[in-house]
Design an enzyme around this catalytic site. Structure first.
Site, PDB file in Angstrom:
ATOM      1  CG  ASP A 132      -1.998   0.986   1.245  1.00 57.06           C
ATOM      2  OD1 ASP A 132      -2.806   0.942   0.299  1.00 57.06           O
ATOM      3  OD2 ASP A 132      -2.065   1.818   2.169  1.00 57.06           O
ATOM      4  CD  GLU A 186      -2.201   2.313  -3.615  1.00 52.78           C
ATOM      5  OE1 GLU A 186      -3.351   2.659  -3.905  1.00 52.78           O
ATOM      6  OE2 GLU A 186      -1.711   2.500  -2.483  1.00 52.78           O
TER       7      GLU A 186
HETATM    8  O1  TEU Z   1      -4.780   4.144  -1.593  1.00 46.24           O
HETATM    9  C1  TEU Z   1      -3.903   5.197  -1.713  1.00 46.24           C
HETATM   10  C2  TEU Z   1      -4.332   6.288  -2.511  1.00 46.24           C
HETATM   11  O2  TEU Z   1      -3.528   7.135  -2.790  1.00 46.24           O
HETATM   12  C3  TEU Z   1      -5.721   6.345  -3.010  1.00 46.24           C
HETATM   13  O3  TEU Z   1      -6.642   6.293  -1.993  1.00 46.24           O
HETATM   14  C4  TEU Z   1      -5.871   7.589  -3.754  1.00 46.24           C
HETATM   15  O4  TEU Z   1      -5.832   8.632  -2.829  1.00 46.24           O
HETATM   16  C5  TEU Z   1      -7.164   7.577  -4.504  1.00 46.24           C
HETATM   17  O5  TEU Z   1      -7.106   6.549  -5.455  1.00 46.24           O
HETATM   18  C6  TEU Z   1      -7.405   8.872  -5.209  1.00 46.24           C
HETATM   19  O6  TEU Z   1      -6.367   9.180  -6.057  1.00 46.24           O
HETATM   20  C7  TEU Z   1      -4.441   3.139  -0.707  1.00 46.24           C
HETATM   21  C8  TEU Z   1      -5.560   2.140  -0.640  1.00 46.24           C
HETATM   22  O7  TEU Z   1      -5.718   1.543  -1.899  1.00 46.24           O
HETATM   23  C9  TEU Z   1      -6.793   2.817  -0.157  1.00 46.24           C
HETATM   24  O8  TEU Z   1      -7.909   1.987  -0.186  1.00 46.24           O
HETATM   25  C10 TEU Z   1      -6.516   3.287   1.246  1.00 46.24           C
HETATM   26  O9  TEU Z   1      -7.612   4.018   1.730  1.00 46.24           O
HETATM   27  C11 TEU Z   1      -5.264   4.167   1.319  1.00 46.24           C
HETATM   28  O10 TEU Z   1      -4.184   3.621   0.596  1.00 46.24           O
HETATM   29  C12 TEU Z   1      -4.803   4.309   2.733  1.00 46.24           C
HETATM   30  O11 TEU Z   1      -4.253   3.104   3.177  1.00 46.24           O
END
Ligand code: TEU
Length: 533
Positions: free
Chosen positions: A201, A264
């Site tokens: 993540d 990610e």
């Molecule tokens: O997501 C990170 C993240 O950057 C996204 O939530 C992004 O902000 C969004 O796509 C809009 O651009 C990760 C996880 O996938 C997400 O579900 C979590 O909420 C987040 O990290 C925090 O852990």
């Protein structure tokens, strides 16, 4: 020799565990539910399943706030359920990829309780604490991704802690060696249980600027965007030192053999490719989210693919993503006809595809009534919430669409009575059948799974609405023609006889002919020239 490492040739399928299959009747999916659906995944033809977090968590961000990295939350089951899941997956030759959330823990993690207890706590430095600015306000201008400031003041010790997401998700300090070692142990805990890799993540967030400098203004900020975009995030993430931290994670994985590290990373291509690291020693697959961000136009997608292919470092393996639990569903973005073209694109480009659960049945945007909103981001910044893309998988036309005997935690889509696996699995025209055939084709043709890629030059009138390319391996070449528009086209292909291996329109497979290929409206095809038969 053709490369056959599983994470290069295979397809990853993302399961959002709350929404895949409920077996204990609480309206929320669980690990036993995933196990119960492994036969489906094997039938579909994917190779690996990535499971979003199921660790012990207060669920402020639905599991992306971890209170114990080595425990299963009772909502999802037990460690023994997990062991069963992995054994059953491996029995079906499916790999299992976990979601590792190292950037932040839950505020309920015992490490944070110790860290916050006093300025001299041995774990103080495991999180990111700073003194207030001279006016008593937050230490700098960094913002939370979910709205508001990224700093929360802790009354007991008078300092602020940093959280890139919710205040319930304090960021861990990856500059601290003891924290690093503890997190490496977490990876080993799961690797020893047999997991085949991790999706990490927000990996580009792990290291913050040492001097905590203010982020500069973002000149392109528009008011419809989430507040986080007000500043360009140059100091709060994507710091050069992060690559070495990722290399450290990967080294832990490599001690266990060919396990995959997926990162990610929401960054533009030129920054994204840095995450392969020097000598490809950092992320195996820095997630390529460019298809989520590029407008659905033939020329834009063609330019993106060419740019990405050209930017990859020597030996760096590509990957593609069309949907995930944070972004609008592809079928909602491009409509049902183009969703089929998009499926063909995802599964015929060069590189590991990641398929988001539900996209294979064409799930669209599911409206969420105000009283059913669950995503904290929607509460903070209305319109940006992610509930509409996290609704339950639809298996049949029974109560709860076969997902749950109880009221599902999020609503089903209105068309669940016919948009479900049972209704679509034997329908030759369904988008589910299309996915299954595409996945089978990838397995049958090395050109598609591990072969090379090159664009096909089209006359300008066709290039405006079409994207065409070749995949090749071991002397065989396949041609992929994708019509992004709603008009039929005659595509010049030379004098060779062509054969349709697969079309997004049912009934064309096996068709042969010579001369220009007649491509229907919103149609995608995989062709085999006679020289490759
Ligand atoms: O997501 C990170 C993240 O950057 C996204 O939530 C992004 O902000 C969004 O796509 C809009 O651009 C990760 C996880 O996938 C997400 O579900 C979590 O909420 C987040 O990290 C925090 O852990």
């Amino acid at each position: 020799m053709t490369e056959t490492i599983w994470w290069k040739s295979g397809t990853v399928y993302q399961v959002y565990p709350r929404s895949f299959q409920d077996t204990d009747g609480d309206g929320v999916g669980d690990l036993a539910g995933i196990t119960a659906r492994l036969d489906y995944l094997a039938w579909l033809g994917v190779d690996a399943v990535w499971i979003s977090p199921f660790y012990r968590s207060p669920m402020a961000d639905f599991g992306y706030d971890v209170a114990d990295y080595c425990a299963v939350d009772p909502l999802f089951g037990t460690l023994s359920d997990f062991d069963t899941l992995i054994a059953e997956a491996h029995r079906r030759r499916l790999k299992v990829i976990l979601d590792f959330v190292p950037n932040h823990s839950s505020i309920a993690h015992p490490w944070f309780a110790e860290s916050r207890a006093s300025r001299t706590s041995p774990r103080r430095d495991w999180y990111i604490w700073r003194d207030p600015a001279p006016d008593g306000g937050p230490p700098n201008n960094w913002l939370s991704n979910f709205g508001g400031p990224a700093w929360t003041r802790d009354e007991a010790t008078g300092q602020y802690y940093y959280h890139a997401f919710l205040p319930e998700q304090p960021d861990l300090n990856w500059r601290n060696p003891a924290l690093r070692a503890a997190m490496h142990d977490v990876l080993r805990f799961w690797l020893e249980r047999g997991v085949d890799g991790f999706r990490v993540d927000v990996i580009w967030h792990l290291i913050k600027d040492e001097g905590f400098r203010d982020n500069p203004d973002n000149p392109d900020f528009a008011p419809h965007q989430p507040g986080i975009n007000r500043f360009a995030q140059v100091y709060s993430c994507d710091r050069p030192e992060v690559i070495e931290v990722i290399a450290g994670l990967r080294a832990v994985l490599r001690a266990f053999g060919e396990r995959v590290l997926i990162g990610e990373i929401y960054l533009p291509i030129e920054r994204l490719v840095a995450y392969y690291g020097p000598d490809l020693k950092a992320a195996d697959l820095p997630f390529n989210f460019q298809l989520l961000e590029t407008p659905w136009r033939a020329e834009a997608v063609a330019a993106l693919v060419a740019e990405y292919e050209a930017a990859l470092p020597e030996g760096g393996w590509p990957n593609w993503v069309l949907g995930n639990h944070d972004r609008p569903r592809i079928a909602a973005r491009v409509g049902p006809a183009q969703a089929r073209v998009a499926a063909m694109l995802l599964l015929t480009l060069r590189g590991t595809p990641t398929l988001y659960y539900g996209d294979e049945i064409g799930l669209g945007h599911v409206p969420i009534p105000p009283d059913r909103v669950r995503d904290p981001w929607e509460r903070n910044e209305p319109g940006h919430g992610r509930d509409p893309v996290r609704t339950p998988m639809q298996w049949d036309d029974g109560p709860g669409a076969g997902f749950s005997a109880a009221e599902p935690w999020l609503p089903l889509s209105a068309d669940a009575d016919h948009r479900n696996v049972e209704a679509m699995r034997d329908d030759p025209g369904s988008i589910l059948t299309l996915h299954r055939r595409l996945l089978a084709l990838r397995r049958d043709h090395a050109a598609l799974s591990v072969g090379g890629w090159r664009g096909i030059e089209l006359p300008p009138d066709l290039a405006a609405e079409m994207f065409a390319y070749e995949r090749f391996a071991e002397g065989a070449t396949l041609q992929i023609l994708l019509n992004f528009g709603a008009d039929p086209r005659a595509v010049p292909l030379g004098e060779d006889e062509w054969e349709v291996l697969l079309s997004t329109r049912p009934g064309r497979a096996g068709e042969r002919g010579r001369g220009p290929f007649p491509l229907g409206p919103d149609e995608g095809v995989v062709l085999r020239p006679e020289t490759s038969r």
